[in-house]
Scaffold this active site. Sequence first.
Site, mmCIF file in Angstrom:
data_model
loop_
_atom_site.group_PDB
_atom_site.id
_atom_site.type_symbol
_atom_site.label_atom_id
_atom_site.label_comp_id
_atom_site.label_asym_id
_atom_site.label_seq_id
_atom_site.Cartn_x
_atom_site.Cartn_y
_atom_site.Cartn_z
ATOM 1 N NE ARG A 76 42.300 23.124 37.556
ATOM 2 C CZ ARG A 76 42.293 24.396 37.906
ATOM 3 N NH1 ARG A 76 43.403 25.106 37.859
ATOM 4 N NH2 ARG A 76 41.193 24.974 38.314
ATOM 5 C CG HIS A 120 38.636 28.426 35.266
ATOM 6 N ND1 HIS A 120 39.828 27.761 35.480
ATOM 7 C CD2 HIS A 120 38.927 29.732 35.471
ATOM 8 C CE1 HIS A 120 40.783 28.626 35.780
ATOM 9 N NE2 HIS A 120 40.260 29.843 35.777
ATOM 10 C CD GLU A 165 42.064 31.197 41.274
ATOM 11 O OE1 GLU A 165 41.631 32.301 40.858
ATOM 12 O OE2 GLU A 165 43.252 30.861 41.167
ATOM 13 C CG ASN A 294 44.379 27.467 41.800
ATOM 14 O OD1 ASN A 294 44.724 26.291 41.787
ATOM 15 N ND2 ASN A 294 43.350 27.916 41.114
ATOM 16 C CE1 TYR A 296 49.266 32.182 38.963
ATOM 17 C CE2 TYR A 296 47.284 31.962 40.301
ATOM 18 C CZ TYR A 296 47.995 31.661 39.153
ATOM 19 O OH TYR A 296 47.442 30.840 38.202
ATOM 20 C CD GLU A 370 44.736 28.637 38.144
ATOM 21 O OE1 GLU A 370 45.200 29.789 38.320
ATOM 22 O OE2 GLU A 370 43.556 28.423 37.839
#
Length: 469
Positions: A76, A120, A165, A294, A296, A370
Site C-alpha cells: 500500500r 495521504h 485517515e 487503521n 494503533y 495500518e
Amino acid sequence: MSDTFPPGFLWGTATAAYQIEGAARENGRTPSIWDTFSHTPGKVEKGHTGDVAVDHFHRRAEDVRLMADLGVNAYRFSVSWPRVQPTGRGPAIQRGLDFYRELVDDLLAHGIEPVLTLYHWDLPQDLEAAGGWPRRETAYRFAEYARCVGEALGDRVERWITLNEPWCTAFLGYASGEHAPGRTSPSLALRAAHHLNLGHGLAAQALRSVIPARGRISVSLNPSAVRARTQSPADLDARRRIDALANRIFTGPMLRGAYPEDLFADTARITDWAFVQDGDAATARQPLDSLGINYYAPTVVSAAEDGPAARRAGHGGSEHSPWPGADSVAFHQPPGELTEMGWSVDPSGLYDLLLRYTREAPGLPLMITENGAAYADQPDADGTVHDPDRIRYLHGHLAAVRRAIDDGADVRGYFLWSLLDNFEWSYGYGKRFGAVHVDYETQRRTPKSSALWYARLAGTGILPEVPVG
C-alpha cells in the site's frame, strides 16, 4: 483459536509518499502543505523535513526488491498529489505519473499487488492557499485528480483507496494545528471533515467512471475504540461525544448517507452546518468493496472534573483541541505498556473495532490498512537490528485479528505500518515505525528481526510464535 489465516489473505506493508519519497523538487513537483509546514520553524521536531526522506524516489527498485525478499504479496503506497498535478488543477504531468507507472510495473513483476492511496495528507500548497479542505471546491479538485490517476493506472492497479485517515486531515490539520497546514479553527475543521466526505464520494464516482469493472474501491479510516473510564452517565456521554467526532462523522455519511444528529447538536455553538448541501451525504455514500481500518491504540475518556480538558491527541503538542465541541471531555492514559509514541499497547481495541464494523456494515469486507508501533530501534555492534517489542506488538494484534475472524469478521488483509523507518510527521525522524531500519545518513536499509518474523507469517499464513529472549 486457530493460528492460520484464510487462503488469499493479503499480507502487505504500507507507506506514504511524503514520508518516504524525497525528491521534493524534481520532475515538476511543487510544494504540498507538508513541505510548507515542515519548513516553518517550530512545526516539526529538530526542523526535519521530507525533502529527502528515505529517498524512495531514487531507490524505488531497491525497495521493491526488499519487499519481494520479505515475501509480502501486497504494498500500500500513496501518490503525491503535487507530483502528479502540481497546482491541484488541470492535466497531470506525465513525468510525475511515470514514477508511479514504474513502481507499479516493478511491483507486479515481483508478484506484489499494488494498493494505491490517492490522498495521504499532501495537499498541493496552491489549493491550501485557495482555502484548502474547508473550501468546497477542494472536493471537486480531488475528484479531478482521482480521475487523472485512474486513467493513468487503472489498467494495472486493481485496489484503490480514496483517503487516508480524514480525521487527521480535518482535526489535526485545521483544529489543533499539530499537522499541516497548521490551522486552529474548530469551525474550519468541521467544514474540512465534510468536504473530505464529499471528496471521497466524488473521487469514488470519478474512479468508477474510468477504471475497469474489476477495480475495487475503499477508504482508510482511523476509527477510535472509544472507552468510558467508568459507567457513569457523564462518562458514557463523553464516550458518545468523542465517538461522534472520531468515528460517526465519517461512517455516517460514507456508510449510511447521513450525519448523526447528536454531532450537529454537540457542535451547534461552533457551526450551523450550512455548508452541507442537499445530496452531499448521499454522494459520500458510494459503494465500497472494503473498509480500511487503521488502528494503533484505544481512547479512554471521561467527563472533565475541573473545566475544559479536551486537549489530548497523541500526535505532537498543541494548546488547541482537535475535538470541536468537546471541551467537557477528559482523556486518560490507560495503564500498561506504551510504545515510543506514548500510545498504549492494547490489541483488544482492534478486535472491538473489527466486530463493531462487522455489525454496522454487514457484508462489507474489512482490511487492516495500518497497524504497527514505534520503538527506539538501533543496530547492534554486528549491524543487526533486534526489535522484540515490535514482534510482541504485532503478534498480539494479529492474534486479535485472527480471533475477530473466528467471531465472524470478514477481514481480507493486513498491512504493516511501516515498511521503512521514515519521516514521522511532526516528530520528524525521531520515531521509528519501520520493519526495515534506515540509516538516515547513508540510506542503508537493514531488515529488523520483526521484518524476518513477518516474512515467515506472509510466507505461511500461520502466526509464528514470539521468539524467546
